[in-house]
Design an enzyme around this catalytic site. Structure first.
Site, mmCIF file in Angstrom:
data_model
loop_
_atom_site.group_PDB
_atom_site.id
_atom_site.type_symbol
_atom_site.label_atom_id
_atom_site.label_comp_id
_atom_site.label_asym_id
_atom_site.label_seq_id
_atom_site.Cartn_x
_atom_site.Cartn_y
_atom_site.Cartn_z
ATOM 1 N N CYS A 1 -1.335 11.828 3.416
ATOM 2 C CA CYS A 1 -0.550 10.743 4.512
ATOM 3 C C CYS A 1 -0.385 11.711 5.682
ATOM 4 C CB CYS A 1 0.894 10.234 3.558
ATOM 5 S SG CYS A 1 -0.244 9.211 2.014
ATOM 6 N N GLY B 1 -5.506 4.282 -3.394
ATOM 7 C CA GLY B 1 -6.500 4.157 -4.255
ATOM 8 C C GLY B 1 -7.236 5.172 -5.054
ATOM 9 N N CYS C 1 7.429 -1.502 2.289
ATOM 10 C CA CYS C 1 6.364 -1.133 2.388
ATOM 11 C C CYS C 1 5.771 -1.714 3.495
ATOM 12 C CB CYS C 1 5.782 -1.827 0.474
ATOM 13 S SG CYS C 1 6.855 -1.509 -0.514
ATOM 14 N N CYS C 2 5.226 -0.136 3.473
ATOM 15 C CA CYS C 2 4.041 0.470 4.563
ATOM 16 C C CYS C 2 2.815 -0.560 4.463
ATOM 17 C CB CYS C 2 4.064 1.706 5.591
ATOM 18 S SG CYS C 2 2.622 3.023 4.410
#
Lengths: 993, 393
Positions: free
Chosen positions: B82, B118, B212-213
């Site tokens: 990220c 995932g 939650c983004c």
């Protein structure tokens, strides 16, 4: 905010400004641009004398610093003259600081009228006069700032200052009202309680303290409060030595006593702790907020009651109690009510001999037992069955009983009884309460309903409804249609009491004597059972299944050994009137009694579909599966080399341990515990079987908490091969089992056409794939040959047999390979690189076919059109585990007792309400620490400061100190809504145990 | 030698939902062209390019940059979960600061799938194995999205430690939506009430859906240069990087068995400290912050890690509205990852873009008045954290 707060153009009156605080206020306002009237009478601190020197000196000081000020020498009692000075000198007025004050300290018993009058005049009247004279001017200009000066002595009291305290606190009240009256005209009124070294405090404070209490530390508060930017009004501040704080009223939540019933000093005394408990206190800021709880209470009209019966509580209270019974309980009860006196009487034997199979029957009046036993169990602990019923057991007399059977009772069952108050009647001085109990089985179906009418000695007199006169069922004048006479045994009560009624009155001769009986009496509910049995014998041929209900009034006592004569009159096909007498003295013991029958035997709702259930297939065992795994290892050499992991399986119910040693070589399967396992998997035997036969997804078992993994979690991912176990291997290990029953349907039978149909369904299930993938795929299959198009150029896409007009990419392969690819058995890349799939056109576009490998097997089934013909009913193994009984209930009950014994327990939770919402099985408990006595109640309604959601099993572990609260919370097994700070306190419960 | 590094051009695409975006190279082209126009230079002047993305095969970076031109310059593909975007930025700054290049492009993009993050490579040890292992020990694993379990678990730990109300987390999302309602680039620009946020489906206690983004597609770009390059091109008073630091996991991420530590609290704290020390600027002087609010829980933790409030003080900081306009410091004026979206590779550059606009005073309706000092925080599990302090004199 950083710019200076200026008072240019503003005119301020400061009373008592010749010295101390007033002087400092005046200097401060003048320095910031205000024109100031420096008022000082020039007297001494006790109100004596008069001089112009003090005021003049301050005016000179201001002027020397370049400010504007005039002096005024009037008493504040001539407030209008001070205001006039401002108007004369400056033409207007904006700010009034009521600061002037004197002292006449004296203890109250020595205080003179003069001491009192002088202080009240200077402080209270003075502030009134000045403010009152200023008021019209401020109103007219729509602007004003007024300061009252009060004192800690007024707020809190101070020895020797009764006059001063009274006058000072009066100013707070004056300011509060002026703040409200002035609000619309932009007049703000605030009060300060300064402590500063001044002439007034010199007399009471040591010099070193006075040095620290400079007036300079007070004036800045006024510099802000009196500024036009400051919106504060009606507030009170304590200020001094560099500290400023705001005061407000605080009020305890208090206690509201229901209106509409007697309200006495005793009530106040009883709730005194709560009245003074400042937990969750409120801060009323005005009259309306002050009135709020009063108004709320006025709107809650009471149903009435007294110290014995609180109808408001009781009518809203529900108690839920679980119980279970089996054939032994049922048979013992039947013996207790005299069943099967002749062991050779085959019909009555059916009540007591469980090996009769289908013909074993439960005497319907047994339905009263679980509920009444539950009530008796509570009574034994000194508890009431319902909140709000606060009378002791010794006041009770069982008056009437009604039992209705909703479906024939089973030989054994688990029932949930819900208790409610149906009615309470005031038969002053006594009371009658009717408790209704609904009993449900685990499917939630109502099995029985009971009403117990109790006479409560001395509990009436709250002025409530006397209730109906009571239905009377006079037996017909004619001769009864049936009469049964039966002698009770001399030890009948001793036998009956084993079914749960422990009351010593029925067993202990001394106890019975104390109640005025020659010997222990028979239980009323024992006679009740006799009566029901008699009716069933006389009218139902001893088949209890049509028995619907029985209602009786207990009229008199029966002694064990006496003979009961039950006379019965059939009133209709479904109703019988009953009366029972004691033969020996001809006393009526049961009257007002009726029994009703069903026309047809009622059927349990759950029983209806269950009849059609075919017997479940026994399925393979875990041992057989491990045998199959061993065969698998033989067939797939080198798995150990590849996987390099030792898996330990710990299966439960039944328990067994197995390990798969895939550390090296070909691997091995062993029963028992491995010396060193990389990963340990704990799960139920049934779940393991479901997993190894492909019926349960290991990930779902894990995520669903059904499989516990410890050690190297990642290694558990390598168990995928288990799902690929060849069913044939299982057959081999199961040996004798019929091959036909087990054979999985051949997957190959589907054919590529089915796969394309399934793809069509997939596209329907995932709209927009065309827009996403933007490609047309042409498939050319061989052996047998066929052509198919997956058009994912736009929209949702479509699938059809044939050739596309313009395909982006063309894939050629054998039908067989396509099937393998689409069922996830062959990797498209490998087919391509291995030359088994030929791709032409936009090669990259073929990469977008990944979704094929994610086809839901269900879609495939659907496409086959054989979804209904599932090979076997899914093994119910996983769900066959019987629903758990509550493990924590017993612990919670022990806690109840502990709390009842020790009112100081859980002091840390004082004032708090904690709710425990249990799952599996469901229950709700309220830990109420709001009163003097902490309590733990089942199913109690109401708000709580924190609500804890937890599984029964986890709560058990918590209370047994097997699981720390923190871990349970972090793991999500303890859910906290509301004040999470209360969560750690749950550990106190475990400690208490 | 260390040289001052200026940010002379920034640009980003409007962020979009998975499935609704252009191809990755198209998004990259758009962001890159905007940044070049913003800097007023031609692509030919760019001497190196660092290109970040997480999902995509090797050399997507070249594929993307080639849309801007084929000049044969070094192009480096960057992948750091990220924090990928800010890692590209970190490399670009290093190239200019060291004197290796005069003008460098940092570019980031992401084309994401629907649903939770995932693993793409199931046949090998996943990089977050140790983190998952720790989580299993501390709180077990369930079927919620793994990232939500990790950051949500950190939220639980904080909540238990400090007695924090659930609504405090929700309040952050409420602020994010409020800020995003003024940002035309945001994916979710509709304001939501605290009640709506709390009432949304629970993902992992204490996190609800709106905390939650979302997976997002988009691209961002920044052009960095030396003082010499800027003055040669007549660029006056550019925004410059006053300090920047990247950290990775310390032993504490695993040894303390703490979810808060596992999700990178100490990485953030150390990176921030290094930046404050290097710049001689403290957190109290920062006017505006873009920080990594992948979940509300992480924004709360990051307030403390960055020193915007005292440790344990986040709840009061939030309810006193110190994190928004009129408070101590405006956090995530763009709406943050929560509302603007989180295309992994682009996020670090979108944060940079927002802050450069803020320092230039051209952030329109969401302008933080008089913003002079801006702080950027971008975090990736696995892990890496990049903190950057920008100034404009």
């Amino acid at each position: 905010m950083s710019s200076e707060l200026r008072y240019d153009g503003k005119v301020a009156i400061i009373t008592g400004a010749g010295n101390g605080l007033g002087r400092q206020h005046a200097l401060m306002f003048a320095a910031r641009g205000a024109r100031v009237v420096v008022n000082d009478l020039g007297g001494g601190i006790h109100g004596e004398g008069k001089s112009s020197a003090a005021a003049d000196k301050v005016v000179e000081e201001i002027r020397a610093a370049g400010g504007e000020a005039v002096a005024n020498y009037d008493s504040v009692e001539d407030g209008d003259r001070i205001v006039q000075t401002a108007l004369d000198a400056f033409g207007t007025l904006d700010i009034v600081v009521n600061n002037a004050g004197i002292l006449r300290d004296s203890s109250f018993h020595k205080m003179t009228q003069a001491d009192w009058d002088l202080i009240v005049r200077v402080h209270l009247h003075g502030a009134f006069r000045v403010s009152h004279a200023a008021w019209p001017i401020l109103r007219d200009k729509g602007y004003g700032r007024i300061i009252m000066t009060t004192s800690a002595a007024g707020i809190y009291g101070n020895f020797g200052q009764a006059n001063y305290s009274a006058a000072k606190l009066a100013l707070v009240g004056l300011a509060n009202t002026l703040a409200q009256e002035g609000r619309a005209k932009n007049i703000h009124v605030n009060t300060i309680a300064p402590i500063a070294g001044s002439r007034l405090t010199e007399t009471v404070l040591p010099p070193e303290l006075i040095a620290a209490l400079k007036p300079e530390y007070v004036s800045p508060l006024l510099g802000w409060l009196c500024h036009e930017d400051c919106k504060e009004s009606g507030s009170l501040f304590e200020v001094g030595a560099g500290y400023i704080g705001k005061l407000r009223w605080e009020r305890s939540k208090g206690r509201s006593l229901p209106l509409g019933r007697p309200f006495s000093a005793e009530d106040v005394a009883r709730h005194w702790a709560q009245i003074g408990d400042f937990t969750d206190a409120e801060h009323p800021g005005n009259i309306n907020e002050s009135m709020a709880p009063l108004l709320a209470n006025m709107n809650s009209k009471s149903l009435g009651g007294n110290e014995f019966i609180d109808l408001d509580q009781a009518m809203n209270s529900e108690t839920v109690i679980d119980s279970q019974y089996d054939q032994r309980d049922v048979a013992l009860y039947a013996l207790g009510v005299g069943a099967a006196p002749d062991p050779l009487d085959d019909q009555e034997l059916s009540y007591v001999y469980e090996l009769k199979g289908d013909r074993f029957q439960v005497l319907p009046t047994y339905a009263v037992m679980p509920a009444s036993n539950a009530m008796l169990a509570l009574a034994k602990e000194g508890k009431q069955v319902l909140k709000g019923l606060n009378f002791g057991f010794e006041r009770l007399l069982h008056g009437e009983q009604y039992t209705e059977i909703k479906q024939p009772l089973k030989g054994q069952d688990q029932l949930r009884h819900s208790f409610r108050l149906k009615a309470a009647y005031d038969k002053a001085p006594h009371a009658v309460v009717v408790i209704a109990v609904t009993s449900r089985n685990q499917a939630g179906e109502e099995v029985a309903y009971n009403e117990t009418t109790m006479f409560v000695r001395g509990a009436g007199g709250w002025g409530g409804d006397r209730g109906p006169a009571g239905e009377t069922l006079e037996p017909p004048a004619r001769e009864p249609d049936a009469v049964i006479e039966e002698r009770t045994d001399a030890n009948q009560a001793l036998l009956y009491r084993l079914s749960g009624d422990w009351n010593p009155l029925h067993a202990d001769p001394a106890f019975a004597k104390a109640f005025g009986f020659d010997k222990p009496i028979l239980h009323g509910l024992c006679t009740y059972g006799y009566v029901a049995r008699h009716v069933i014998k006389a009218f139902l041929g001893n088949d209890a299944r049509r028995f619907k209900s029985i209602r009786v009034r207990f009229a008199d006592n029966v002694f064990p050994g006496q003979t009961l004569v039950t006379r019965m009159w059939r009133e209709s096909a479904t109703r019988v009137i009953v009366e029972t007498r004691v033969k020996e003295n001809d006393k009526i013991v049961i009257k007002n009694a009726a029994v009703e029958f069903y026309e047809q035997i009622p059927v349990a709702a759950s029983a209806k579909p269950a009849a059609a259930q075919p017997p479940a297939d026994a399925g393979p065992s875990a041992g057989e599966l491990f045998g199959a795994i061993a065969l698998h290892l033989q067939q797939h050499k080198g798995l150990g080399e590849q996987i390099k992991t030792v898996f330990q399986f710990r299966l439960k119910s039944p328990d067994s341990d197995w390990y798969l040693d895939l550390k090296s070589g070909d691997g091995a399967v062993q029963q028992g515990l491995a010396a060193q396992a990389d990963v340990t998997l704990e799960l139920a035997d049934a779940d393991f079987i479901a997993m190894a036969t492909g019926k349960a997804d290991p990930n779902k078992l894990y995520f669903g908490g059904k499989m516990k993994v410890s050690g190297n979690v990642m290694a558990s991912q390598k168990l995928g091969f288990l799902q690929k176990l060849d069913p044939k291997l299982l057959q081999q290990t199961r040996g004798t089992r019929a091959a036909a029953a087990e054979a999985a349907p051949p997957a190959d039978a589907s054919g590529s056409a089915t796969i394309f149909a399934a793809i069509g369904l997939h596209l329907q299930a995932h709209p927009g794939m065309g827009a996403q993938i933007k490609t047309v795929f042409q498939f050319q299959l061989k052996q047998p040959d066929s052509s198919w198009v997956i058009d994912l150029k736009s929209g949702d896409g479509r699938v059809f047999a044939g050739v596309a007009e313009q395909a982006d990419v063309k894939l050629e392969m054998a039908d067989e390979d396509f099937l393998a690819m689409a069922s996830g058995k062959a990797d498209p890349n490998k087919l391509y690189f291995g030359g088994k799939m030929k791709v032409s056109g936009n090669v990259m576009a073929s990469q977008k076919l990944g979704f094929l490998q994610k086809l839901d097997p269900k879609l495939l089934q659907q496409a086959r059109g054989t979804a209904a013909a599932a090979p076997r009913a899914p093994a119910a193994a996983a769900s066959a585990l019987s629903p758990a009984a509550s493990r924590s209930a017993a612990l919670l009950e022990r806690l109840q007792q502990k709390l009842a014994q020790d009112s100081t327990a859980l002091a840390a939770l004082k004032g708090k309400l904690l709710r425990l919402n249990l799952r599996e099985p469901e229950a709700s408990w309220l830990l109420d620490c709001s009163g003097a006595q902490p309590s733990l109640k089942a199913q109690a309604p109401g708000q709580a400061d924190a609500v804890f959601g937890i599984r029964d099993e986890d709560l058990y572990a918590l209370l047994q100190r097997q699981a720390p609260v923190r871990s349970l919370y972090q793991q999500g097994r303890l859910r906290v809504d509301g004040d999470v700070r209360l969560a750690p306190q749950l550990a106190l419960l475990a400690e208490l145990l | 030698m260390k040289r001052r590094v200026n940010v002379i051009g920034v640009g980003m695409t409007r962020f979009a939902k998975p499935g609704a975006s252009a191809e990755y190279y198209e998004m990259a082209r758009e962001a890159g062209q905007i940044a070049l126009r913003d800097a007023g230079i031609a692509y030919e002047e760019v001497q190196q390019a660092y290109v970040g993305y997480v999902y995509g095969d090797s050399t997507c970076g070249q594929r993307a940059v080639y849309e801007l031109g084929l000049t044969g310059i070094p192009v480096v593909n960057v992948n750091n979960n990220c924090s990928t975007g800010s890692t590209a930025l970190w490399l670009a700054r290093q190239a200019v600061a060291s004197g290796a290049a005069e003008c460098v492009l940092a570019l980031g993009f992401e084309k994401m799938e629907r649903g939770a993050l995932g693993s793409k490579f199931d046949d090998r040890e996943p990089p977050l194995g140790p983190q998952v292992q720790l989580m299993n020990e501390v709180q077990g694993i369930n079927s919620a999205p793994p990232a939500a379990q990790m950051f949500g678990g950190a939220g639980r730990e904080y909540r238990y430690e400090h007695g924090t109300r659930k609504e405090t987390f929700g309040k952050i999302a409420e602020k994010a939506r409020r800020h995003a309602s003024r940002n035309p680039y945001a994916l979710f620009s509709q304001a939501l009430s605290l009640d709506e946020i709390m009432a949304s489906e629970e993902v992992f206690d204490p996190l609800t859906r709106f905390q939650c983004c979302p997976p997002t597609c988009g691209a961002g770009a920044a052009i960095l240069c030396s003082d010499e390059f800027a003055s040669k091109h007549g660029i006056a008073q550019p925004v410059y990087i006053a300090a920047q630091a990247m950290t990775t996991d310390f032993a504490s991420s695993f040894s303390e068995k703490s979810m808060i530590k596992m999700v990178g609290y100490d990485m953030s704290k150390a990176a921030a400290r290094q930046v404050y020390e290097a710049a001689g600027i403290g957190p109290e002087e920062v006017d505006v912050v873009e920080l990594h609010d992948c979940f509300t829980a992480n924004e709360l933790l990051t307030y403390e890690a960055l020193g915007l409030c005292a440790e344990g003080g986040a709840e009061a900081f939030i309810w006193d509205a110190q994190n928004t306009y009129g408070g101590k410091v405006v956090t995530n004026p763009s709406g943050g990852l929560l509302s603007k979206g989180h295309p992994l590779g682009a996020t670090g550059l979108a944060q940079c873009t927002e802050l450069v606009w803020q320092l230039r005073g051209c952030a329109d309706a969401r302008q933080v008045d008089g913003a002079r000092i801006a702080l950027q925080h971008n975090l990736g599990l696995g892990g890496a954290c990049v903190v950057t302090l920008y100034r404009r004199d």
